[in-house]
Design a protein around this motif. Structure first.
Motif, PDB file in Angstrom:
ATOM      1  N   PRO A   1      30.693  24.529  59.395  1.00  0.00           N
ATOM      2  CA  PRO A   1      30.465  23.454  58.417  1.00  0.00           C
ATOM      3  C   PRO A   1      31.471  23.430  57.261  1.00  0.00           C
ATOM      4  N   VAL A   2      32.039  24.593  56.916  1.00  0.00           N
ATOM      5  CA  VAL A   2      33.023  24.603  55.838  1.00  0.00           C
ATOM      6  C   VAL A   2      34.389  24.147  56.368  1.00  0.00           C
ATOM      7  N   GLY A   3      34.584  24.310  57.669  1.00  0.00           N
ATOM      8  CA  GLY A   3      35.789  23.793  58.301  1.00  0.00           C
ATOM      9  C   GLY A   3      37.032  24.628  58.085  1.00  0.00           C
ATOM     10  N   ILE A   4      36.880  25.875  57.616  1.00  0.00           N
ATOM     11  CA  ILE A   4      38.055  26.724  57.415  1.00  0.00           C
ATOM     12  C   ILE A   4      38.164  27.721  58.563  1.00  0.00           C
ATOM     13  N   ASP A   5      39.384  28.188  58.812  1.00  0.00           N
ATOM     14  CA  ASP A   5      39.556  29.261  59.792  1.00  0.00           C
ATOM     15  C   ASP A   5      39.009  30.546  59.193  1.00  0.00           C
ATOM     16  N   ILE A   6      38.388  31.347  60.023  1.00  0.00           N
ATOM     17  CA  ILE A   6      37.852  32.609  59.524  1.00  0.00           C
ATOM     18  C   ILE A   6      38.363  33.749  60.377  1.00  0.00           C
ATOM     19  N   LYS A   7      38.311  34.936  59.776  1.00  0.00           N
ATOM     20  CA  LYS A   7      38.728  36.106  60.544  1.00  0.00           C
ATOM     21  C   LYS A   7      37.600  36.515  61.475  1.00  0.00           C
ATOM     22  N   LYS A   8      37.942  36.920  62.711  1.00  0.00           N
ATOM     23  CA  LYS A   8      36.909  37.251  63.693  1.00  0.00           C
ATOM     24  C   LYS A   8      37.225  38.587  64.323  1.00  0.00           C
ATOM     25  N   PRO A   9      36.302  39.506  64.454  1.00  0.00           N
ATOM     26  CA  PRO A   9      35.008  39.458  63.769  1.00  0.00           C
ATOM     27  C   PRO A   9      35.176  39.886  62.310  1.00  0.00           C
ATOM     28  N   SER A  10      34.277  39.413  61.454  1.00  0.00           N
ATOM     29  CA  SER A  10      34.319  39.780  60.046  1.00  0.00           C
ATOM     30  C   SER A  10      32.933  39.577  59.472  1.00  0.00           C
ATOM     31  N   LYS A  11      32.806  39.732  58.169  1.00  0.00           N
ATOM     32  CA  LYS A  11      31.475  39.511  57.589  1.00  0.00           C
ATOM     33  C   LYS A  11      31.105  38.028  57.592  1.00  0.00           C
ATOM     34  N   ASP A  12      32.048  37.172  57.979  1.00  0.00           N
ATOM     35  CA  ASP A  12      31.745  35.750  58.122  1.00  0.00           C
ATOM     36  C   ASP A  12      31.144  35.416  59.489  1.00  0.00           C
ATOM     37  N   THR A  13      31.145  36.377  60.392  1.00  0.00           N
ATOM     38  CA  THR A  13      30.677  36.083  61.751  1.00  0.00           C
ATOM     39  C   THR A  13      29.477  36.945  62.120  1.00  0.00           C
ATOM     40  N   VAL A  14      28.750  36.454  63.121  1.00  0.00           N
ATOM     41  CA  VAL A  14      27.687  37.240  63.749  1.00  0.00           C
ATOM     42  C   VAL A  14      27.952  37.228  65.249  1.00  0.00           C
ATOM     43  N   PRO A  15      27.529  38.300  65.957  1.00  0.00           N
ATOM     44  CA  PRO A  15      27.689  38.264  67.413  1.00  0.00           C
ATOM     45  C   PRO A  15      26.805  37.173  68.032  1.00  0.00           C
ATOM     46  N   PHE A  16      27.290  36.553  69.086  1.00  0.00           N
ATOM     47  CA  PHE A  16      26.572  35.437  69.723  1.00  0.00           C
ATOM     48  C   PHE A  16      25.143  35.846  70.089  1.00  0.00           C
ATOM     49  N   HIS A  17      25.043  37.044  70.672  1.00  0.00           N
ATOM     50  CA  HIS A  17      23.710  37.556  70.971  1.00  0.00           C
ATOM     51  C   HIS A  17      23.375  38.661  69.990  1.00  0.00           C
TER      52      HIS A  17
END
Lengths: 420, 247
Positions: free
Chosen positions: A221-237
């Motif tokens: 929703p913010v539309g910015i690129d993010i580092k993966k994985p990072s504290k901005d991401t969660v695992p799919f499962h």
């Protein structure tokens, strides 16, 4: 494809995975880092997968009982409704499933439009999506012909006749499509064959669509690129799986309501009258999900130009990543685009409404204005807006509310290092 | 949904149909068994002389969710019709009494014969008629009560009748019902309104023979889905509580 090297624990697992890395794939899919701020508009990808699989399973079951013959098709559908065990349930799921599929795909497409998910580096995902959408329309149209009711027959006649607008070879193409000189048994059997084939083409394209998605990862929703994985991401499962599951269940409640309580409301009553080439129905209307394009077709007085306009209305979407010149993805940070976005939504709804009405008087005028605006949005407003619009400052990351980020990860990183 | 409502209203904008308290409407809607049995009587004594019901079988009359005649009653009903069968070992077609497995006997040999006997108009097959008209049950119910003298200035051709609910107001079918036309086996007074309601209920069942099963299963399915959704919602909340983001 995988972001990390997965090593199976068991000896057999390792032996197998070295030869066919299915376990690596499974591991990639479970661990796939997903932006943690995805809202419910992002759950429609999963819902659409469910719709496709539901259509394929119910469709296979129906095909076991259906007879693709002009003299028997209508009767075989009644046989399914009356005498096949739970045939009514399977057919109503399949018929309403088509509408649910389109409802979900429209939400999915408009989500992408709002959050700029079609922009670099996701153009290929978007274009594959447009091809899937085109194939969906072809499959839905041919599926509607199969019960061989009045709307089936006359809808098929109207739509196939569009090809006669092509100069010189048009008439020949129509005869070739029909397999004769009118819509008849050869038309029905080939439509059945193609209706059976297309869902599997869609399935293959869905695999490519998801594959292409897993290269850059989800937009957000913010539309910015993010580092993966990072504290901005969660695992799919389990995070996204449970959330998609919850949204899917809500969707299924709506779906079930249609199937069990108003199974015929989205169809046309005339399709319960067996096809009769000698009797034309008073109004020939396509299914609701094709109405906006039908309105565009009818708003142009010239047949050939009408067909061109209708096709362009869909194909123009494929050029969207290049028509939209703004570097900012999400409409959240584009105050002007956000307003034009909602005008476009209203425009498409208006087109759908006038598509269901007779093409005359005020309806026709409204259809013409709405058609003109549709093209204006994509061809003029979007390209100009990218240069003129003053966008709002965007954050550096999903977690940090610090402003001054950039939609592009490389520049975002540079800024970050400058700040340090 | 939006568009479905929109295009239904085109057909409905002409006249407001009569409404009645249909037993089969609503989440728990079931057919009124008495109305179905009376409706069958109206069909067989009145409608069936011109209208076929080629997708309905005599066995359906005894099935659950339908008129639920006993099997003996349904067998007797079937046996009261002559069914053309064959060819036999001599290559001849022959007539025999109907069996449960037979479809309803047809009033005419074919469509052309039906048209020839009805001034060129084909009396439509009634198996799915309710679903084949945009007003549904209310439309059929209204049409049967919509016969009246044409307004002054309206000229009707020979064999055409005026009906205020018919599309274009002109109908080839003569008014089929009149008070007391049918002597109901259960003693119900056979007014035109009563017969219209009964036959429409019967036609609704003929078009949707599994309607009761559909409503029952739908209720269970939706309750099940709602409970599951609530459970999944709480487990989702639990799982996402590990991340400091609102779901």
């Amino acid at each position: 494809m995988s972001d990390h090297n997965y090593i199976p624990k068991s000896k057999f697992g390792k032996w197998f995975n070295d030869r066919l890395p299915l376990l690596s794939l499974a591991s990639h899919l479970t661990d796939y880092p997903t932006p943690k701020n995805l809202n419910y508009w992002w759950t429609f990808g999963g819902i659409l997968t469910f719709c496709l699989i539901t259509q394929i399973i119910t469709g296979l079951t129906l095909a076991m009982h259906y007879i693709a013959h002009a003299d028997m098709a209508f009767e075989s559908v009644e046989h399914i409704m009356r005498d096949v065990n739970y045939g009514w349930l399977i057919r109503y799921i399949h018929a309403n499933g088509a509408s649910m599929f389109f409802l979900a795909v429209y939400i999915h497409i408009f989500r992408s439009l709002f959050y700029g998910s079609y922009k670099s580096p996701r153009e290929i995902i978007w274009i594959i999506g447009i091809i899937i959408y085109l194939l969906m329309m072809a499959a839905a149209f041919m599926g509607y012909v199969l019960p061989w009711g009045q709307m089936s027959f006359w809808g098929a006649t109207v739509i196939t006749n569009l090809f006669s607008a092509i100069p010189l070879v048009g008439e020949g193409i129509v005869t070739w499509l029909w397999g004769g000189y009118s819509v008849d048994n050869p038309t029905l059997t080939r439509f059945f064959t193609l209706h059976y084939l297309i869902p599997f083409l869609i399935l293959g394209l869905v695999v490519l669509h998801i594959w292409a998605l897993h290269v850059p990862g989800n937009n957000n929703p913010v539309g910015i690129d993010i580092k993966k994985p990072s504290k901005d991401t969660v695992p799919f499962h389990p995070y996204i799986v449970i959330k998609d599951g919850f949204a899917l269940l809500m969707f299924m409640i709506v779906f079930a309501f249609f199937v069990f309580y108003t199974p015929n409301i989205l169809g046309h009553a005339d399709n319960y009258i067996e096809a009769d080439p000698l009797v034309t129905p008073a109004h020939i209307v396509p299914e609701w999900y094709l109405l906006p394009f039908y309105a565009i077709l009818r708003s142009i007085p010239d047949k050939l130009l009408g067909v061109v306009a209708m096709l362009s209305a869909i194909l123009i979407l494929a050029a969207l990543p290049w028509l939209d010149t703004s570097k900012i993805r999400s409409a959240v940070f584009r105050p002007l685009y956000k307003q034009f976005y909602w005008i476009l939504v209203a425009d498409v709804l208006i087109l759908g409404y006038v598509g269901a009405m007779p093409a005359e008087g005020l309806y026709l005028l409204v259809a013409r204005v709405a058609t003109a605006y549709y093209f204006l949005h994509f061809l003029i407003i979007l390209p100009v807006l990218g240069f003129k619009e003053k966008t709002l400052p965007i954050p550096l990351s999903i977690t940090d509310p610090v402003l001054g980020g950039s939609p592009n990860l490389v520049t975002a990183k540079n800024k970050e290092s400058l700040n340090q | 949904m939006f568009f479905g409502v929109a295009h239904n209203s085109i057909a409905a904008e002409k006249v407001e149909y009569l409404k009645t308290d249909w037993s089969f409407k609503g989440l728990f809607g079931k057919f009124d068994r008495g109305a179905l049995q009376r409706g069958y009587q109206v069909y067989t004594e009145v409608c069936s002389s011109c209208h076929s019901m080629k997708y309905v079988s005599y066995r359906n009359l005894a099935e659950k969710g339908g008129p639920e005649f006993t099997e003996e009653q349904a067998k007797a009903i079937a046996a009261s019709f002559e069914i053309n069968d064959g060819p036999n070992a001599d290559g001849e077609m022959f007539d025999r009494p109907g069996k449960l497995s037979d479809k309803f006997a047809m009033p005419y040999e074919n469509t052309k014969a039906a048209q020839a006997a009805n001034g060129g108009a084909y009396p439509p097959d009634m198996s799915v008629l309710v679903k084949a008209r945009s007003g549904g049950a209310n439309y059929i119910y209204s049409l049967l009560q919509g016969y009246e003298d044409p307004p002054i200035g309206t000229v009707l051709d020979e064999g055409v009748h005026y009906n205020k609910y018919m599309y274009g107001n002109k109908i080839k079918m003569a008014n089929p019902l009149s008070d007391g036309l049918v002597e109901y086996a259960d003693g119900t007074e056979s007014t035109v309104e009563q017969m219209s309601k009964d036959i429409t209920t019967f036609l609704m069942w003929a078009a949707e023979p599994h309607l009761e099963a559909r409503h029952q299963m739908g209720f269970k399915a939706i309750v099940y889905l709602i409970i599951l959704t609530i459970l999944v919602y709480f487990s989702m909340k639990r799982i996402w509580s590990r991340v400091e983001t609102e779901v």
